[in-house]
Design an enzyme around this catalytic site. Structure first.
Site, PDB file in Angstrom:
ATOM      1  N   ALA A   1      21.008  45.581  39.171  1.00 27.29           N
ATOM      2  CA  ALA A   1      20.902  44.306  38.461  1.00 27.29           C
ATOM      3  C   ALA A   1      21.995  43.382  38.991  1.00 27.29           C
ATOM      4  O   ALA A   1      23.034  43.861  39.465  1.00 27.29           O
ATOM      5  CB  ALA A   1      21.097  44.535  36.970  1.00 27.29           C
TER       6      ALA A   1
ATOM      7  N   GLY B   1      19.669  49.341  38.755  1.00 32.77           N
ATOM      8  CA  GLY B   1      18.297  48.864  38.535  1.00 32.77           C
ATOM      9  C   GLY B   1      17.414  49.031  39.761  1.00 32.77           C
ATOM     10  O   GLY B   1      16.182  49.109  39.635  1.00 32.77           O
TER      11      GLY B   1
ATOM     12  N   GLU C   1      16.277  52.511  39.524  1.00 35.12           N
ATOM     13  CA  GLU C   1      15.310  52.566  38.421  1.00 35.12           C
ATOM     14  C   GLU C   1      13.975  51.955  38.842  1.00 35.12           C
ATOM     15  O   GLU C   1      12.911  52.444  38.460  1.00 35.12           O
ATOM     16  CB  GLU C   1      15.877  51.835  37.204  1.00 35.12           C
ATOM     17  CG  GLU C   1      17.056  52.583  36.607  1.00 35.12           C
ATOM     18  CD  GLU C   1      17.765  51.795  35.535  1.00 35.12           C
ATOM     19  OE1 GLU C   1      18.346  50.736  35.875  1.00 35.12           O
ATOM     20  OE2 GLU C   1      17.731  52.208  34.368  1.00 35.12           O
TER      21      GLU C   1
ATOM     22  N   GLU D   1      26.197  52.423  36.657  1.00 32.39           N
ATOM     23  CA  GLU D   1      26.447  51.596  35.462  1.00 32.39           C
ATOM     24  C   GLU D   1      27.672  52.046  34.666  1.00 32.39           C
ATOM     25  O   GLU D   1      28.372  51.223  34.072  1.00 32.39           O
ATOM     26  CB  GLU D   1      25.218  51.607  34.542  1.00 32.39           C
ATOM     27  CG  GLU D   1      24.007  50.874  35.085  1.00 32.39           C
ATOM     28  CD  GLU D   1      23.106  51.733  35.967  1.00 32.39           C
ATOM     29  OE1 GLU D   1      23.526  52.836  36.392  1.00 32.39           O
ATOM     30  OE2 GLU D   1      21.978  51.291  36.235  1.00 32.39           O
TER      31      GLU D   1
HETATM   32  N1  COA Z   1      25.093  42.213  41.570  1.00 28.97           N
HETATM   33  C1  COA Z   1      25.532  41.063  42.084  1.00 28.97           C
HETATM   34  N2  COA Z   1      26.016  40.947  43.323  1.00 28.97           N
HETATM   35  C2  COA Z   1      26.044  42.049  44.078  1.00 28.97           C
HETATM   36  C3  COA Z   1      25.596  43.296  43.611  1.00 28.97           C
HETATM   37  C4  COA Z   1      25.086  43.353  42.292  1.00 28.97           C
HETATM   38  N3  COA Z   1      24.623  44.484  41.766  1.00 28.97           N
HETATM   39  N4  COA Z   1      25.766  44.209  44.591  1.00 28.97           N
HETATM   40  C5  COA Z   1      26.297  43.553  45.628  1.00 28.97           C
HETATM   41  N5  COA Z   1      26.469  42.254  45.329  1.00 28.97           N
HETATM   42  C6  COA Z   1      27.001  41.200  46.189  1.00 28.97           C
HETATM   43  C7  COA Z   1      28.504  41.293  46.342  1.00 28.97           C
HETATM   44  O1  COA Z   1      29.150  40.685  45.237  1.00 28.97           O
HETATM   45  C8  COA Z   1      28.704  40.530  47.624  1.00 28.97           C
HETATM   46  O2  COA Z   1      28.591  39.147  47.339  1.00 28.97           O
HETATM   47  P1  COA Z   1      29.669  38.091  47.991  1.00 28.97           P
HETATM   48  O3  COA Z   1      29.476  38.246  49.482  1.00 28.97           O
HETATM   49  O4  COA Z   1      29.213  36.774  47.471  1.00 28.97           O
HETATM   50  O5  COA Z   1      31.017  38.530  47.536  1.00 28.97           O
HETATM   51  C9  COA Z   1      27.483  40.904  48.452  1.00 28.97           C
HETATM   52  O6  COA Z   1      26.507  41.349  47.508  1.00 28.97           O
HETATM   53  C10 COA Z   1      27.737  42.033  49.423  1.00 28.97           C
HETATM   54  O7  COA Z   1      28.274  43.139  48.719  1.00 28.97           O
HETATM   55  P2  COA Z   1      29.643  43.859  49.116  1.00 28.97           P
HETATM   56  O8  COA Z   1      30.182  44.492  47.879  1.00 28.97           O
HETATM   57  O9  COA Z   1      30.537  42.919  49.844  1.00 28.97           O
HETATM   58  O10 COA Z   1      29.112  44.972  50.125  1.00 28.97           O
HETATM   59  P3  COA Z   1      29.797  46.388  50.440  1.00 28.97           P
HETATM   60  O11 COA Z   1      29.038  46.942  51.606  1.00 28.97           O
HETATM   61  O12 COA Z   1      31.265  46.260  50.535  1.00 28.97           O
HETATM   62  O13 COA Z   1      29.490  47.298  49.141  1.00 28.97           O
HETATM   63  C11 COA Z   1      28.108  48.202  47.383  1.00 28.97           C
HETATM   64  C12 COA Z   1      28.168  47.637  48.825  1.00 28.97           C
HETATM   65  C13 COA Z   1      26.645  48.423  47.054  1.00 28.97           C
HETATM   66  C14 COA Z   1      28.872  49.527  47.315  1.00 28.97           C
HETATM   67  C15 COA Z   1      28.748  47.199  46.401  1.00 28.97           C
HETATM   68  O14 COA Z   1      28.190  45.929  46.637  1.00 28.97           O
HETATM   69  C16 COA Z   1      28.514  47.533  44.954  1.00 28.97           C
HETATM   70  O15 COA Z   1      29.161  48.426  44.408  1.00 28.97           O
HETATM   71  N6  COA Z   1      27.599  46.806  44.283  1.00 28.97           N
HETATM   72  C17 COA Z   1      27.328  46.971  42.867  1.00 28.97           C
HETATM   73  C18 COA Z   1      26.441  48.156  42.633  1.00 28.97           C
HETATM   74  C19 COA Z   1      26.227  48.361  41.141  1.00 28.97           C
HETATM   75  O16 COA Z   1      27.116  48.616  40.387  1.00 28.97           O
HETATM   76  N7  COA Z   1      24.947  48.264  40.720  1.00 28.97           N
HETATM   77  C20 COA Z   1      24.545  48.499  39.353  1.00 28.97           C
HETATM   78  C21 COA Z   1      24.508  47.249  38.582  1.00 28.97           C
HETATM   79  S1  COA Z   1      24.133  47.528  36.876  1.00 28.97           S
END
Ligand code: COA
Length: 258
Positions: free
Chosen positions: A65, A109, A112, A132
């Site tokens: 999400a 999500g 999911e 989450e």
């Molecule tokens: N919601 C909103 N933005 C997200 C996102 C999410 N779930 N997952 C990634 N992004 C965004 C980041 O904020 C970043 O945006 P920015 O460039 O404007 O700062 C962009 O996507 C790239 O992500 P980044 O974190 O820089 O890539 P990474 O390769 O370093 O890490 C992940 C990848 C997937 C490990 C990391 O993005 C992450 O932990 N995301 C969240 C995952 C999560 O918790 N999902 C469950 C949500 S309920």
């Protein structure tokens, strides 16, 4: 036209690509609404037999999400944002087979959504998780219910209590995905599978999916009775007549979808 969903019609396959690669295809309300709208179009187009859902870019299927939308939201705001129809349930009960083509991060999500699909085909670079817990949340897109059914209670508990990510090989071993392919072959292999399914009778595919889905909600005795009724219902179709005749005449069946 959707801003966030790319749509390709490849013969009888609808390929829907979530297109927010700069945000790792995170699911915001626009993506959800547009995906629902595109699915409705696919449902109403008889030429389209199978749906494949994937994420744009080389890195991510769906990274969950959109966390930005959670900030400042009250419980009531969130409840309103989660109003029906919900994309997860629409996919699970969609009258055509839905395949997740998992090309990278498959988190929260996104995982999911993949679990709401009928089949999950993954790149060897895909990573899976329900992170989450690290946000002070629990999965809200059906993960606590669908994951234990796919991989068992203990492994689902591990995923949800730790928020750890696992790789594609482990996901395959646990039964979270059905196939893993080298990253560069993912599209071809997934479309090949989708194409083979799309050649079946669309009517019978729908009944088969409905019967298998019933196992998610019915006790086994009721599920077996329901299966018997659906099996017998197939005897009323032209496609059952054609399928049986074609087998006996040693020729390929020509499905009518009736
Ligand atoms: N919601 C909103 N933005 C997200 C996102 C999410 N779930 N997952 C990634 N992004 C965004 C980041 O904020 C970043 O945006 P920015 O460039 O404007 O700062 C962009 O996507 C790239 O992500 P980044 O974190 O820089 O890539 P990474 O390769 O370093 O890490 C992940 C990848 C997937 C490990 C990391 O993005 C992450 O932990 N995301 C969240 C995952 C999560 O918790 N999902 C469950 C949500 S309920």
């Amino acid at each position: 036209m959707s801003e966030t969903i790319l749509v390709e019609h490849l013969d009888s396959i609808a390929l829907l690509t979530i297109n927010r690669p700069d945000k790792l295809n995170a699911l915001n309300s626009q993506v959800r609404d547009e995906l629902l709208a595109e699915l409705e179009k696919v449902e109403n187009d008889d030429r389209l037999r199978v749906v494949v859902v994937t994420g744009a870019g080389e890195k991510s299927f769906i990274a969950g999400a959109d966390i930005g939308e959670f900030e400042g939201r009250s419980a009531f705001d969130q409840r309103n944002a989660m109003r029906f129809p919900r994309i997860f349930d629409v996919m699970a009960s969609f009258p055509k087979p839905v395949i997740a083509m998992i090309n990278g991060f498959c988190l929260g999500g996104g995982c999911e959504l993949a679990m709401s699909c009928d089949l999950r085909i993954a790149s060897d670079k895909a990573r899976f998780g329900q992170p989450e817990i690290k946000l002070g949340l629990i999965p809200g897109g059906g993960g606590t219910q669908r994951m234990p059914r796919l991989i068992g209670l203990g492994q689902a508990m591990r995923m949800m209590l730790t928020g750890d990510m696992i790789g594609a090989d482990e996901a395959l071993r646990l039964g979270l995905v059905e196939q893993v392919h080298p990253h560069g072959d993912l599209r071809e292999k997934t479309l090949e599978l989708a194409g083979r399914i799309a050649k079946m009778s669309p009517l019978t595919l729908r009944v088969a999916k409905e019967a298998v889905r019933a196992s998610e909600r019915l006790p086994i005795e009721e599920g077996i009775l329901y299966e018997r009724d659906l099996f017998c219902l197939c005897f009323s179709t032209e496609d059952k007549k054609e399928g049986v005749e074609a087998f006996l005449e040693k020729r390929a069946a020509q499905w009518k979808g009736r």
